[in-house]
Design a protein around this motif. Structure first.
Motif, PDB file in Angstrom:
ATOM      1  N   MET A  13       0.736  -1.143  -0.119  1.00  0.00           N
ATOM      2  CA  MET A  13       0.137  -0.089   0.054  1.00  0.00           C
ATOM      3  C   MET A  13       0.911   1.231   0.010  1.00  0.00           C
ATOM      4  N   LYS A  14       0.507   2.132  -0.946  1.00  0.00           N
ATOM      5  CA  LYS A  14       1.375   3.265  -0.986  1.00  0.00           C
ATOM      6  C   LYS A  14       0.629   4.484   0.046  1.00  0.00           C
ATOM      7  N   LEU A  15       1.583   5.294   0.585  1.00  0.00           N
ATOM      8  CA  LEU A  15       1.100   6.358   1.383  1.00  0.00           C
ATOM      9  C   LEU A  15       1.181   7.834   0.505  1.00  0.00           C
ATOM     10  N   TYR A  16       0.379   8.591   0.599  1.00  0.00           N
ATOM     11  CA  TYR A  16       0.496   9.695   0.031  1.00  0.00           C
ATOM     12  C   TYR A  16       0.654  11.034   1.118  1.00  0.00           C
ATOM     13  N   ALA A  17       1.525  11.883   0.697  1.00  0.00           N
ATOM     14  CA  ALA A  17       1.729  12.917   1.544  1.00  0.00           C
ATOM     15  C   ALA A  17       2.436  14.479   0.955  1.00  0.00           C
ATOM     16  N   VAL A  18       1.521  15.316   1.632  1.00  0.00           N
ATOM     17  CA  VAL A  18       2.226  16.729   1.286  1.00  0.00           C
ATOM     18  C   VAL A  18       3.235  16.818   2.394  1.00  0.00           C
ATOM     19  N   ILE A  19       4.407  17.276   1.747  1.00  0.00           N
ATOM     20  CA  ILE A  19       5.495  17.535   2.807  1.00  0.00           C
ATOM     21  C   ILE A  19       5.694  19.042   3.073  1.00  0.00           C
ATOM     22  N   ASP A  20       5.552  19.422   4.418  1.00  0.00           N
ATOM     23  CA  ASP A  20       5.766  20.798   4.491  1.00  0.00           C
ATOM     24  C   ASP A  20       7.201  21.055   4.247  1.00  0.00           C
ATOM     25  N   THR A  21       7.393  22.278   3.727  1.00  0.00           N
ATOM     26  CA  THR A  21       8.887  22.992   3.423  1.00  0.00           C
ATOM     27  C   THR A  21       9.753  22.788   4.688  1.00  0.00           C
ATOM     28  N   ASN A  22       9.410  22.862   5.910  1.00  0.00           N
ATOM     29  CA  ASN A  22      10.123  22.871   7.007  1.00  0.00           C
ATOM     30  C   ASN A  22      10.826  21.456   7.068  1.00  0.00           C
ATOM     31  N   VAL A  23      10.113  20.425   6.897  1.00  0.00           N
ATOM     32  CA  VAL A  23      10.738  18.992   6.849  1.00  0.00           C
ATOM     33  C   VAL A  23      11.604  18.709   5.727  1.00  0.00           C
ATOM     34  N   SER A  33      12.482   6.366  -1.815  1.00  0.00           N
ATOM     35  CA  SER A  33      12.591   4.847  -2.140  1.00  0.00           C
ATOM     36  C   SER A  33      10.998   4.509  -2.794  1.00  0.00           C
ATOM     37  N   ASN A  34      10.178   5.526  -2.960  1.00  0.00           N
ATOM     38  CA  ASN A  34       9.005   5.287  -3.514  1.00  0.00           C
ATOM     39  C   ASN A  34       7.830   4.330  -2.567  1.00  0.00           C
ATOM     40  N   ASN A  35       8.084   4.671  -1.118  1.00  0.00           N
ATOM     41  CA  ASN A  35       7.274   4.266  -0.228  1.00  0.00           C
ATOM     42  C   ASN A  35       6.070   5.132   0.058  1.00  0.00           C
ATOM     43  N   VAL A  36       6.580   6.336  -0.227  1.00  0.00           N
ATOM     44  CA  VAL A  36       5.556   7.590  -0.072  1.00  0.00           C
ATOM     45  C   VAL A  36       5.543   8.387  -1.256  1.00  0.00           C
ATOM     46  N   ASP A  56      -7.193   9.629   2.128  1.00  0.00           N
ATOM     47  CA  ASP A  56      -6.118   8.978   2.803  1.00  0.00           C
ATOM     48  C   ASP A  56      -4.616   9.526   3.041  1.00  0.00           C
ATOM     49  N   SER A  57      -4.522  10.847   2.619  1.00  0.00           N
ATOM     50  CA  SER A  57      -3.180  11.464   2.714  1.00  0.00           C
ATOM     51  C   SER A  57      -2.978  12.103   3.915  1.00  0.00           C
ATOM     52  N   PHE A  58      -1.641  12.527   4.082  1.00  0.00           N
ATOM     53  CA  PHE A  58      -0.976  13.180   5.210  1.00  0.00           C
ATOM     54  C   PHE A  58      -0.684  14.467   5.069  1.00  0.00           C
ATOM     55  N   VAL A 115      -6.013  20.706  14.318  1.00  0.00           N
ATOM     56  CA  VAL A 115      -5.697  19.301  14.993  1.00  0.00           C
ATOM     57  C   VAL A 115      -6.646  18.307  14.451  1.00  0.00           C
ATOM     58  N   LYS A 116      -6.154  17.658  13.165  1.00  0.00           N
ATOM     59  CA  LYS A 116      -6.718  16.640  12.602  1.00  0.00           C
ATOM     60  C   LYS A 116      -5.837  15.434  12.448  1.00  0.00           C
ATOM     61  N   PRO A 117      -6.310  14.166  12.391  1.00  0.00           N
ATOM     62  CA  PRO A 117      -5.539  13.177  12.300  1.00  0.00           C
ATOM     63  C   PRO A 117      -4.382  13.212  10.868  1.00  0.00           C
ATOM     64  N   ILE A 118      -4.902  14.002   9.914  1.00  0.00           N
ATOM     65  CA  ILE A 118      -4.205  14.070   8.597  1.00  0.00           C
ATOM     66  C   ILE A 118      -2.855  14.613   9.004  1.00  0.00           C
ATOM     67  N   VAL A 119      -2.814  15.460  10.007  1.00  0.00           N
ATOM     68  CA  VAL A 119      -1.603  16.433  10.150  1.00  0.00           C
ATOM     69  C   VAL A 119      -0.779  15.613  11.206  1.00  0.00           C
ATOM     70  N   VAL A 120       0.325  15.381  10.711  1.00  0.00           N
ATOM     71  CA  VAL A 120       1.421  14.547  11.500  1.00  0.00           C
ATOM     72  C   VAL A 120       2.635  15.127  11.709  1.00  0.00           C
ATOM     73  N   THR A 121       3.654  14.750  12.637  1.00  0.00           N
ATOM     74  CA  THR A 121       5.081  15.120  12.609  1.00  0.00           C
ATOM     75  C   THR A 121       5.789  14.336  11.690  1.00  0.00           C
ATOM     76  N   PRO A 122       7.014  14.415  11.472  1.00  0.00           N
ATOM     77  CA  PRO A 122       7.760  13.484  10.787  1.00  0.00           C
ATOM     78  C   PRO A 122       8.016  12.035  11.530  1.00  0.00           C
ATOM     79  N   ALA A 123       7.895  12.143  12.799  1.00  0.00           N
ATOM     80  CA  ALA A 123       8.084  11.058  13.640  1.00  0.00           C
ATOM     81  C   ALA A 123       6.825  10.202  13.745  1.00  0.00           C
ATOM     82  N   GLU A 124       5.823  10.909  13.776  1.00  0.00           N
ATOM     83  CA  GLU A 124       4.404  10.061  13.562  1.00  0.00           C
ATOM     84  C   GLU A 124       4.319   9.428  12.399  1.00  0.00           C
ATOM     85  N   PHE A 125       4.572  10.174  11.257  1.00  0.00           N
ATOM     86  CA  PHE A 125       4.672   9.803  10.094  1.00  0.00           C
ATOM     87  C   PHE A 125       5.525   8.323   9.752  1.00  0.00           C
ATOM     88  N   ILE A 126       6.543   8.436  10.464  1.00  0.00           N
ATOM     89  CA  ILE A 126       7.652   7.286  10.350  1.00  0.00           C
ATOM     90  C   ILE A 126       6.939   6.022  10.843  1.00  0.00           C
TER      91      ILE A 126
END
Length: 138
Positions: free
Chosen positions: A1-11, A34-37, A105-107, A118-129
Motif C-alpha cells: 500500500m502506498k502512502l500519500y503525503a504533502v511534505i511541509d517545507t520545514n521538513v 524509495s517510493n514508499n511515499v 487517506d493522505s497526510f 488538529v486533525k488526524p491527517i496532520v502529523v509530525t515526521p516522527a508520527e509519519f515514520i
C-alpha cells in the motif's frame, strides 16, 4: 500500500540540513526517494520549496534544488486544492493543508503542527515514520 503525503517545507529543509541519517525528517525524505511515499504537490507548494530552499542562508546548490523538485514532480502527484474553512495562523500554510485534503487517506507532514488544525491527517515526521512502519508491517 502506498502512502500519500504533502511534505511541509520545514521538513524538507530539516532533512537536507540534518547530519543524522536516522532523524525522522531524513527518514521521511528517504521514504519518498524509495517510493514508499508519494508526494502530493501543486505549483504553489513547488514555488515555496524553490523560494525557501534557494535562500542564501542555506547551503543548497541550484542543481540540488532542481534535482529535488524534479524528483517530486516526476514521482509525485499534482493535486488541486480542496477548500476548507479552517483558520490558520499563517495564511501561506493553507495550501499545504488543502492539497492534503484533495487526496483521500493522505497526510500533511510538518514540524509545525501548531500551525494547522488538529486533525488526524496532520502529523509530525516522527508520527509519519510510525505510520509508514505500521503500513509496511501489514
Amino acid at each position: 500500500m502506498k502512502l500519500y503525503a504533502v511534505i511541509d517545507t520545514n521538513v524538507l529543509v530539516s532533512a537536507l540540513l540534518s547530519k543524522h541519517t536516522d532523524s525522522a525528517t531524513v527518514q521521511v525524505l528517504d521514504n519518498i526517494v524509495s517510493n514508499n511515499v508519494i508526494p502530493l504537490f501543486n505549483m504553489e507548494i513547488l514555488s515555496e520549496y524553490q523560494t525557501v530552499l534557494g535562500r542564501t542562508k542555506f547551503p543548497f546548490t541550484a542543481d540540488d534544488i532542481s534535482l529535488l523538485l524534479s524528483y517530486i514532480t516526476e514521482n509525485g502527484i499534482e493535486c488541486s486544492r480542496t477548500y476548507c474553512d479552517e483558520t490558520f495562523p499563517d495564511p501561506k500554510d493553507i495550501v499545504f493543508y488543502e492539497v492534503a485534503l484533495s487526496k483521500e487517506d493522505s497526510f500533511l507532514v510538518t514540524g509545525n503542527t501548531r500551525h494547522f488544525p488538529v486533525k488526524p491527517i496532520v502529523v509530525t515526521p516522527a508520527e509519519f515514520i510510525k505510520i509508514i512502519a505500521s503500513v509496511s508491517a501489514k
